[in-house]
Design an enzyme around this catalytic site. Structure first.
Site, PDB file in Angstrom:
ATOM      1  N   ARG A 234      -5.292   5.192   5.751  1.00 48.26           N
ATOM      2  CA  ARG A 234      -5.705   6.577   5.528  1.00 48.26           C
ATOM      3  C   ARG A 234      -7.226   6.614   5.536  1.00 48.26           C
ATOM      4  NH1 ARG A 234      -1.419   7.994   6.783  1.00 48.26           N
ATOM      5  NH2 ARG A 234       0.148   9.155   5.619  1.00 48.26           N
TER       6      ARG A 234
ATOM      7  N   GLU B 118      -9.876  14.484   8.224  1.00 44.74           N
ATOM      8  CA  GLU B 118      -9.237  14.835   9.501  1.00 44.74           C
ATOM      9  C   GLU B 118      -9.032  16.334   9.598  1.00 44.74           C
ATOM     10  OE1 GLU B 118      -5.783  12.409  10.435  1.00 44.74           O
ATOM     11  OE2 GLU B 118      -6.849  10.648   9.704  1.00 44.74           O
TER      12      GLU B 118
ATOM     13  N   HIS C  72      -5.258   9.451  14.963  1.00 52.08           N
ATOM     14  CA  HIS C  72      -4.112   9.229  14.066  1.00 52.08           C
ATOM     15  C   HIS C  72      -2.805   9.091  14.862  1.00 52.08           C
ATOM     16  CE1 HIS C  72      -2.794  10.002   9.638  1.00 52.08           C
ATOM     17  NE2 HIS C  72      -1.979   9.137  10.226  1.00 52.08           N
TER      18      HIS C  72
HETATM   19  N1  NAD Z   1      -2.197   5.578  10.805  1.00 51.51           N
HETATM   20  C1  NAD Z   1      -0.911   5.862  10.767  1.00 51.51           C
HETATM   21  O1  NAD Z   1      -0.380   6.586  11.594  1.00 51.51           O
HETATM   22  C2  NAD Z   1      -0.076   5.255   9.701  1.00 51.51           C
HETATM   23  C3  NAD Z   1       1.255   4.929   9.997  1.00 51.51           C
HETATM   24  C4  NAD Z   1       2.032   4.390   8.981  1.00 51.51           C
HETATM   25  C5  NAD Z   1       1.481   4.184   7.725  1.00 51.51           C
HETATM   26  N2  NAD Z   1       0.199   4.508   7.477  1.00 51.51           N
HETATM   27  C6  NAD Z   1      -0.390   4.261   6.150  1.00 51.51           C
HETATM   28  O2  NAD Z   1      -0.178   2.887   5.838  1.00 51.51           O
HETATM   29  C7  NAD Z   1       0.180   2.790   4.477  1.00 51.51           C
HETATM   30  C8  NAD Z   1       0.956   1.511   4.251  1.00 51.51           C
HETATM   31  O3  NAD Z   1       2.259   1.596   4.778  1.00 51.51           O
HETATM   32  P1  NAD Z   1       3.335   0.437   4.506  1.00 51.51           P
HETATM   33  O4  NAD Z   1       4.620   0.902   5.055  1.00 51.51           O
HETATM   34  O5  NAD Z   1       2.812  -0.874   4.925  1.00 51.51           O
HETATM   35  O6  NAD Z   1       3.378   0.500   2.912  1.00 51.51           O
HETATM   36  P2  NAD Z   1       3.667  -0.669   1.885  1.00 51.51           P
HETATM   37  O7  NAD Z   1       3.921   0.000   0.578  1.00 51.51           O
HETATM   38  O8  NAD Z   1       4.704  -1.590   2.430  1.00 51.51           O
HETATM   39  O9  NAD Z   1       2.288  -1.484   1.813  1.00 51.51           O
HETATM   40  C9  NAD Z   1       1.165  -1.056   1.107  1.00 51.51           C
HETATM   41  C10 NAD Z   1       0.558  -2.273   0.418  1.00 51.51           C
HETATM   42  O10 NAD Z   1      -0.673  -1.891  -0.190  1.00 51.51           O
HETATM   43  C11 NAD Z   1      -0.796  -2.643  -1.375  1.00 51.51           C
HETATM   44  N3  NAD Z   1      -1.789  -2.057  -2.253  1.00 51.51           N
HETATM   45  C12 NAD Z   1      -1.674  -0.967  -3.051  1.00 51.51           C
HETATM   46  N4  NAD Z   1      -2.810  -0.778  -3.730  1.00 51.51           N
HETATM   47  C13 NAD Z   1      -3.665  -1.763  -3.338  1.00 51.51           C
HETATM   48  C14 NAD Z   1      -5.001  -2.107  -3.682  1.00 51.51           C
HETATM   49  N5  NAD Z   1      -5.679  -1.392  -4.591  1.00 51.51           N
HETATM   50  N6  NAD Z   1      -5.557  -3.167  -3.091  1.00 51.51           N
HETATM   51  C15 NAD Z   1      -4.869  -3.903  -2.172  1.00 51.51           C
HETATM   52  N7  NAD Z   1      -3.604  -3.633  -1.822  1.00 51.51           N
HETATM   53  C16 NAD Z   1      -3.013  -2.576  -2.393  1.00 51.51           C
HETATM   54  C17 NAD Z   1       0.615  -2.624  -1.953  1.00 51.51           C
HETATM   55  O11 NAD Z   1       0.809  -3.617  -2.944  1.00 51.51           O
HETATM   56  C18 NAD Z   1       1.449  -2.832  -0.712  1.00 51.51           C
HETATM   57  O12 NAD Z   1       1.732  -4.196  -0.468  1.00 51.51           O
HETATM   58  C19 NAD Z   1       0.959   4.081   4.210  1.00 51.51           C
HETATM   59  O13 NAD Z   1       0.943   4.424   2.843  1.00 51.51           O
HETATM   60  C20 NAD Z   1       0.251   5.101   5.060  1.00 51.51           C
HETATM   61  O14 NAD Z   1      -0.740   5.760   4.321  1.00 51.51           O
HETATM   62  C21 NAD Z   1      -0.585   5.055   8.442  1.00 51.51           C
HETATM   63  O1  DGY Z   2       2.023   7.671   6.925  1.00 50.84           O
HETATM   64  C1  DGY Z   2       2.440   7.782   8.073  1.00 50.84           C
HETATM   65  O2  DGY Z   2       3.642   7.636   8.362  1.00 50.84           O
HETATM   66  C2  DGY Z   2       1.493   8.046   9.205  1.00 50.84           C
HETATM   67  O3  DGY Z   2       0.237   8.333   8.875  1.00 50.84           O
HETATM   68  C3  DGY Z   2       2.041   8.842  10.337  1.00 50.84           C
HETATM   69  O4  DGY Z   2       2.937   8.028  10.978  1.00 50.84           O
END
Ligand code: NAD
Ligand code: DGY
Length: 386
Positions: free
Chosen positions: A273, A302, A320
């Site tokens: 994010r 954004e 994004h």
């Molecule tokens: N750009 C995109 O289109 C896109 C797509 C998918 C997900 N995302 C973002 O990616 C994030 C992660 O997704 P995921 O499925 O891997 O989630 P997830 O919950 O599997 O992984 C997140 C990790 O972050 C760690 N974490 C939390 N706080 C932390 C900190 N202060 N320091 C270090 N690590 C910390 C957690 O322990 C966890 O292991 C989502 O929450 C979303 O915001 C973005």
């Molecule tokens: O959190 C998410 O899933 C993304 O930002 C969009 O795929």
């Protein structure tokens, strides 16, 4: 009088009214809802980001559930409006739900769904693409070529960074962070250093086993290290990718001070994010350190970029799109629809939100369960025993 919002309606005589604030890819998600007696209303307004007022108008007087987007502000106002309309189900079409005030949803008894798992590999692949694009200066070189500036091979033309044998740093080694780490380790034989609040045991085991495999083949083995502090990752890694959730603990995790301890020619990637990076500080850092490169999929405010970012040649920027593969986006739509449907029908919540394949299999009926409800415990929703 407010302008009426344009919508497309499926199964007008359906008993339950489900609203999607955006058209979503594929048609399976619509069919799954209409087959179960839902009238589906899809907002077709041209405007990209709907306001709270627009969504209140969409919810109207009777609405059982809403599928919404990460660009929308789901807080007290919308959850109270949904509840007043008789609704108890909301799902983000995203895994991240920092746009949702879960406490407000709890207050109004609304289940909040998200879509984990289906976007893990797609998002990790984009982070890997940004890592390569930044390390090998692909966008700069592409622009140079298109501008007709290429007049012959030169020893110093667009020299970038080799990844093999370098260290990849992952901050937030959850689903996506771990998948990204595996791609970089397996693909480019990079060593790993990671920082997370929890131990990434499966990832560590994978790197150990892969290192042994390489050694047995007479190659330099890869290694892993779990860092005690995030600063250790920033100091040691050559390529750093950010994959934590966005919350109070990760807001501006990368700031001026932390940028200053990174290697001068490091590559920084963000597909988590935007607010995880202090983007104004990043712009200044990019200006002062031309060898430092970034790959950004997300931005602090954004759809805007902070002033100066667009002019920096050492930044690769995309809008994004990390989860934007056809399979993933259709799967996200399916999971979001099933989250809402499950709550409306009183189904239990799937016990493992990471194991969602059964919901995505197009040749069979999905199980009667909501795939992922983040406030299931708070609402006392039953867990599926299937
Ligand atoms: N750009 C995109 O289109 C896109 C797509 C998918 C997900 N995302 C973002 O990616 C994030 C992660 O997704 P995921 O499925 O891997 O989630 P997830 O919950 O599997 O992984 C997140 C990790 O972050 C760690 N974490 C939390 N706080 C932390 C900190 N202060 N320091 C270090 N690590 C910390 C957690 O322990 C966890 O292991 C989502 O929450 C979303 O915001 C973005
Ligand atoms: O959190 C998410 O899933 C993304 O930002 C969009 O795929």
């Amino acid at each position: 009088m407010a302008k009426p919002i344009s919508i497309e309606v499926w199964n007008p005589s359906g008993k339950y009214r489900v609203v999607s604030t955006k058209p979503m890819p594929g048609t399976r998600w619509i069919r799954l809802l209409t087959d179960q007696d839902c009238r589906v209303e899809i907002c077709t307004e041209k405007k990209t980001i709907l306001s709270v007022e627009d969504i209140i108008a969409l919810i109207g007087n009777k609405c059982d559930g809403v599928i919404g987007q990460l660009t929308e502000d789901w807080g007290e106002v919308l959850f109270s409006a949904l509840r007043r309309a008789g609704g108890t189900a909301f799902s983000n079409m995203a895994v991240g739900y920092n746009n949702v005030d879960v406490n407000a949803a709890n207050k109004y008894g609304v289940a909040v769904g998200n879509t984990p798992g289906v976007l893990t590999e797609t998002t990790a692949e984009l982070a890997a693409s940004l890592s390569l694009a930044a390390a090998r200066r692909i966008v700069e070189a592409d622009q140079f070529m298109r501008a007709g500036l290429y007049d012959g091979w030169l020893p110093n033309l667009f020299v970038g960074n080799l990844l093999k044998g370098q260290t990849v740093g992952v901050i937030g080694a959850g689903r996506i962070g771990s998948a990204y780490a595996r791609m970089m380790i397996e693909g480019f034989k990079m060593n790993l250093i990671y920082y997370d609040l929890y131990q990434a045991t499966r990832l560590e085991k994978f790197v150990t086993a892969y290192g042994q495999f390489l050694k047995a083949n007479g190659e330099q083995p890869v290694t892993w290290k779990r860092a005690a502090t995030m600063e250790d990752v920033l100091r040691e890694a050559d390529v750093i990718s950010l994959h934590p959730v966005l919350d109070k603990t990760t807001y501006h995790l990368i700031n001026k001070e932390r940028l200053s301890i990174m290697k001068k020619d490091a590559v920084l990637v963000n597909a988590s994010r935007g607010p995880v990076i202090d983007e104004a500080a990043l712009v200044e850092h990019l200006k002062l350190n031309p060898m430092f490169r970034v790959g950004l999929d997300v931005f602090e405010e954004e759809p805007l970029m902070k002033p100066g970012l667009a002019e920096q040649k050492n930044a690769v920027v995309v809008p994004h799109i990390a989860s934007a593969s056809k399979w993933t986006r259709e799967g996200m739509a399916t999971l979001a629809a099933l989250n809402v449907l499950g709550k409306i029908k009183g189904y239990p919540v799937w016990s493992d939100p990471n194991s969602i394949e059964t919901f995505l299999n197009e040749s069979s009926q999905p199980p009667p369960a909501s795939p992922s409800i983040v406030n299931a415990k708070q609402l006392g929703l039953p867990s599926s025993k299937l």
